[in-house]
Design a protein around this motif. Sequence first.
Motif, PDB file in Angstrom:
ATOM      1  N   GLY A 296       0.798  -1.229   0.000  1.00 14.56           N
ATOM      2  CA  GLY A 296       0.000   0.000   0.000  1.00 14.56           C
ATOM      3  C   GLY A 296       0.826   1.273   0.000  1.00 14.56           C
ATOM      4  O   GLY A 296       0.508   2.245  -0.686  1.00 14.56           O
ATOM      5  N   SER A 297       1.945   1.278   0.707  1.00 15.29           N
ATOM      6  CA  SER A 297       2.758   2.498   0.818  1.00 15.29           C
ATOM      7  C   SER A 297       3.597   2.783  -0.421  1.00 15.29           C
ATOM      8  O   SER A 297       4.101   3.888  -0.604  1.00 15.29           O
ATOM      9  N   ILE A 298       3.749   1.772  -1.317  1.00 13.42           N
ATOM     10  CA  ILE A 298       4.577   1.987  -2.520  1.00 13.42           C
ATOM     11  C   ILE A 298       3.817   1.639  -3.807  1.00 13.42           C
ATOM     12  O   ILE A 298       4.412   1.537  -4.869  1.00 13.42           O
ATOM     13  N   ILE A 299       2.508   1.436  -3.689  1.00  8.40           N
ATOM     14  CA  ILE A 299       1.728   0.929  -4.819  1.00  8.40           C
ATOM     15  C   ILE A 299       1.827   1.837  -6.052  1.00  8.40           C
ATOM     16  O   ILE A 299       1.731   1.369  -7.191  1.00  8.40           O
ATOM     17  N   GLU A 300       2.043   3.141  -5.837  1.00  8.51           N
ATOM     18  CA  GLU A 300       2.139   4.070  -6.958  1.00  8.51           C
ATOM     19  C   GLU A 300       3.583   4.281  -7.430  1.00  8.51           C
ATOM     20  O   GLU A 300       3.827   4.979  -8.406  1.00  8.51           O
ATOM     21  N   ASP A 301       4.530   3.655  -6.739  1.00 10.43           N
ATOM     22  CA  ASP A 301       5.949   3.823  -7.080  1.00 10.43           C
ATOM     23  C   ASP A 301       6.331   2.770  -8.118  1.00 10.43           C
ATOM     24  O   ASP A 301       6.744   1.657  -7.797  1.00 10.43           O
ATOM     25  N   VAL A 302       6.183   3.136  -9.387  1.00  9.69           N
ATOM     26  CA  VAL A 302       6.412   2.193 -10.482  1.00  9.69           C
ATOM     27  C   VAL A 302       7.843   1.667 -10.472  1.00  9.69           C
ATOM     28  O   VAL A 302       8.090   0.487 -10.730  1.00  9.69           O
ATOM     29  N   GLU A 303       8.791   2.549 -10.152  1.00  9.15           N
ATOM     30  CA  GLU A 303      10.199   2.149 -10.161  1.00  9.15           C
ATOM     31  C   GLU A 303      10.470   1.051  -9.132  1.00  9.15           C
ATOM     32  O   GLU A 303      11.110   0.033  -9.442  1.00  9.15           O
ATOM     33  N   LEU A 304       9.960   1.222  -7.916  1.00 12.46           N
ATOM     34  CA  LEU A 304      10.178   0.216  -6.878  1.00 12.46           C
ATOM     35  C   LEU A 304       9.474  -1.099  -7.217  1.00 12.46           C
ATOM     36  O   LEU A 304      10.033  -2.186  -7.044  1.00 12.46           O
ATOM     37  N   ILE A 305       8.240  -0.995  -7.679  1.00 12.79           N
ATOM     38  CA  ILE A 305       7.478  -2.207  -8.019  1.00 12.79           C
ATOM     39  C   ILE A 305       8.207  -2.997  -9.102  1.00 12.79           C
ATOM     40  O   ILE A 305       8.414  -4.209  -8.986  1.00 12.79           O
ATOM     41  N   SER A 306       8.622  -2.315 -10.180  1.00 13.34           N
ATOM     42  CA  SER A 306       9.287  -3.008 -11.283  1.00 13.34           C
ATOM     43  C   SER A 306      10.655  -3.549 -10.854  1.00 13.34           C
ATOM     44  O   SER A 306      11.087  -4.605 -11.324  1.00 13.34           O
ATOM     45  N   THR A 307      11.305  -2.846  -9.942  1.00 14.18           N
ATOM     46  CA  THR A 307      12.607  -3.314  -9.452  1.00 14.18           C
ATOM     47  C   THR A 307      12.471  -4.663  -8.765  1.00 14.18           C
ATOM     48  O   THR A 307      13.247  -5.592  -9.022  1.00 14.18           O
ATOM     49  N   LEU A 325      18.176  -4.645 -15.012  1.00 17.51           N
ATOM     50  CA  LEU A 325      17.599  -3.293 -14.954  1.00 17.51           C
ATOM     51  C   LEU A 325      18.556  -2.221 -15.487  1.00 17.51           C
ATOM     52  O   LEU A 325      18.170  -1.048 -15.576  1.00 17.51           O
ATOM     53  N   HIS A 326      19.790  -2.647 -15.830  1.00 13.29           N
ATOM     54  CA  HIS A 326      20.803  -1.710 -16.344  1.00 13.29           C
ATOM     55  C   HIS A 326      21.089  -0.588 -15.332  1.00 13.29           C
ATOM     56  O   HIS A 326      21.124   0.587 -15.681  1.00 13.29           O
ATOM     57  N   ILE A 327      21.241  -0.993 -14.060  1.00 11.80           N
ATOM     58  CA  ILE A 327      21.555  -0.023 -13.012  1.00 11.80           C
ATOM     59  C   ILE A 327      22.791  -0.510 -12.237  1.00 11.80           C
ATOM     60  O   ILE A 327      23.135  -1.706 -12.275  1.00 11.80           O
ATOM     61  N   HIS A 328      23.444   0.409 -11.532  1.00 11.51           N
ATOM     62  CA  HIS A 328      24.588   0.039 -10.699  1.00 11.51           C
ATOM     63  C   HIS A 328      24.072  -0.724  -9.482  1.00 11.51           C
ATOM     64  O   HIS A 328      22.961  -0.470  -8.994  1.00 11.51           O
ATOM     65  N   ILE A 329      24.850  -1.660  -8.989  1.00  5.88           N
ATOM     66  CA  ILE A 329      24.402  -2.470  -7.860  1.00  5.88           C
ATOM     67  C   ILE A 329      24.171  -1.621  -6.608  1.00  5.88           C
ATOM     68  O   ILE A 329      23.322  -1.938  -5.769  1.00  5.88           O
ATOM     69  N   ASN A 330      24.908  -0.494  -6.500  1.00  5.74           N
ATOM     70  CA  ASN A 330      24.675   0.409  -5.362  1.00  5.74           C
ATOM     71  C   ASN A 330      23.274   1.030  -5.435  1.00  5.74           C
ATOM     72  O   ASN A 330      22.628   1.294  -4.416  1.00  5.74           O
ATOM     73  N   THR A 331      22.830   1.303  -6.666  1.00  8.00           N
ATOM     74  CA  THR A 331      21.471   1.830  -6.863  1.00  8.00           C
ATOM     75  C   THR A 331      20.443   0.808  -6.395  1.00  8.00           C
ATOM     76  O   THR A 331      19.433   1.159  -5.771  1.00  8.00           O
ATOM     77  N   LEU A 332      20.711  -0.461  -6.656  1.00  6.50           N
ATOM     78  CA  LEU A 332      19.799  -1.521  -6.216  1.00  6.50           C
ATOM     79  C   LEU A 332      19.769  -1.599  -4.688  1.00  6.50           C
ATOM     80  O   LEU A 332      18.704  -1.753  -4.084  1.00  6.50           O
ATOM     81  N   HIS A 333      20.945  -1.495  -4.057  1.00  7.70           N
ATOM     82  CA  HIS A 333      20.999  -1.500  -2.588  1.00  7.70           C
ATOM     83  C   HIS A 333      20.190  -0.333  -2.016  1.00  7.70           C
ATOM     84  O   HIS A 333      19.477  -0.491  -1.009  1.00  7.70           O
ATOM     85  N   TYR A 334      20.263   0.819  -2.685  1.00  7.67           N
ATOM     86  CA  TYR A 334      19.503   1.995  -2.250  1.00  7.67           C
ATOM     87  C   TYR A 334      17.996   1.716  -2.336  1.00  7.67           C
ATOM     88  O   TYR A 334      17.228   2.058  -1.435  1.00  7.67           O
ATOM     89  N   ARG A 335      17.571   1.044  -3.434  1.00  4.30           N
ATOM     90  CA  ARG A 335      16.138   0.769  -3.599  1.00  4.30           C
ATOM     91  C   ARG A 335      15.656  -0.271  -2.586  1.00  4.30           C
ATOM     92  O   ARG A 335      14.495  -0.209  -2.137  1.00  4.30           O
ATOM     93  N   ILE A 336      16.503  -1.209  -2.230  1.00  7.09           N
ATOM     94  CA  ILE A 336      16.132  -2.191  -1.209  1.00  7.09           C
ATOM     95  C   ILE A 336      15.907  -1.490   0.127  1.00  7.09           C
ATOM     96  O   ILE A 336      14.914  -1.748   0.822  1.00  7.09           O
ATOM     97  N   LYS A 337      16.818  -0.580   0.451  1.00  5.64           N
ATOM     98  CA  LYS A 337      16.692   0.164   1.700  1.00  5.64           C
ATOM     99  C   LYS A 337      15.419   1.020   1.697  1.00  5.64           C
ATOM    100  O   LYS A 337      14.685   1.090   2.700  1.00  5.64           O
ATOM    101  N   LYS A 338      15.148   1.626   0.542  1.00  5.66           N
ATOM    102  CA  LYS A 338      13.949   2.463   0.394  1.00  5.66           C
ATOM    103  C   LYS A 338      12.682   1.624   0.579  1.00  5.66           C
ATOM    104  O   LYS A 338      11.728   2.029   1.257  1.00  5.66           O
ATOM    105  N   LEU A 339      12.671   0.441  -0.025  1.00  2.00           N
ATOM    106  CA  LEU A 339      11.517  -0.456   0.106  1.00  2.00           C
ATOM    107  C   LEU A 339      11.318  -0.851   1.567  1.00  2.00           C
ATOM    108  O   LEU A 339      10.190  -0.819   2.080  1.00  2.00           O
ATOM    109  N   GLU A 340      12.384  -1.227   2.233  1.00  4.48           N
ATOM    110  CA  GLU A 340      12.274  -1.669   3.624  1.00  4.48           C
ATOM    111  C   GLU A 340      11.776  -0.550   4.533  1.00  4.48           C
ATOM    112  O   GLU A 340      10.970  -0.785   5.441  1.00  4.48           O
ATOM    113  N   GLN A 341      12.233   0.663   4.275  1.00  4.94           N
ATOM    114  CA  GLN A 341      11.802   1.800   5.101  1.00  4.94           C
ATOM    115  C   GLN A 341      10.315   2.101   4.907  1.00  4.94           C
ATOM    116  O   GLN A 341       9.591   2.366   5.875  1.00  4.94           O
TER     117      GLN A 341
END
Length: 370
Positions: A296-307, A325-341
Amino acid sequence: MLLLPSLAQKIMYEVKKLLDEDIIIVDTNGSIVASTDEKRVGAFHEGALLSIKERRTVVITKGDTNALKGVKPGVNLPIFFSHDVIGVIGITGNPDQILPYGQLLRKMTELLIQDNYYNEQHEWRSRMLEAFVFDWLHLKDWTAAFLERAKLLQINLEPKRQILLLYFHHNRTLAQKDIWQLHPFLNEQDVIIRWGNDRLLIVQTVDEHTTTDLTLQKIKKMKAFMEDTWHLCTSLGAGQPVLSDQLLHSYEQAERALTVAMKHNRIVFDEELRLEMCLKDISAETKRDFIQRVLGSIIEDVELISTFQAYFDENMSLKATAEALHIHINTLHYRIKKLEQRTKLNLKSSSDVVSLYLALQFLDESTKIN
């Protein structure tokens, strides 16, 4: 067979490609049903009627135009189907110049009529088969009328059967003549029909020699043919073999397997499914509630959902996900942290990982349904 105006118009269009002269097509009553000169449609043509009655080519000269009603100089040739005259094709012009083309045009016309007739027969049988299979799936008890239709359609109800559901991913409906090209890949007693606009349903005959490997080989050949010939990207779900009077069970299994197969354009057998067996029985309302609670808190976040859809597609490999996803692995770590928060999930917790996976599966389902 009747020479209907719609068929006559189609024939005239095809024949006209070979000749510049005016053309008419006349029915067995002597009435013009199609013409390059629209003013002549509906008019009586006495020369054509003579051609029909005498079953021969009638040449119309300038002198005949005063003696015969509704004629112009030219040639009238009877059209035969199964040894019967079903109409006439007339060519306006100098008889000496157009007569050499007459037999060729008549033969082409007869071939077009024959082709149309067999197409209609195939379409008729196809519609009969579609209605029969629908009843086969849904009738609780086989009636005498149902058994008589099976006999008429030469369908053997004795062997075990297995449902194969094939989905093609492009906005295209296969014509019956296309479907007939798939018969060489099937057994003689298999039944194949259209099932909606984007699916084919195959009722496969199962005997003691039928194995999953043999079925898979058959499906792969047919799938490759469709992709090479029609450039169709296909997915297929296979139910399990059942007694012929329990066909609905195999259909439901094939439908469940196809739901999984469509996600990755694969071939999936119901016997391979584990978790999906349980997920299929969860109500839509429960799935919606679960999506809201987890995402519910990220349902509109297309980037996180697709990640994280990619994350599970890549079997939770961080390296493979970042590459996909053609992204740096650090970017992926950032998105994981964002999702968890934002979701309060912990991707080091097995329970939270399963919750996230299920919510994304349900979300993907609801997106396709809507």
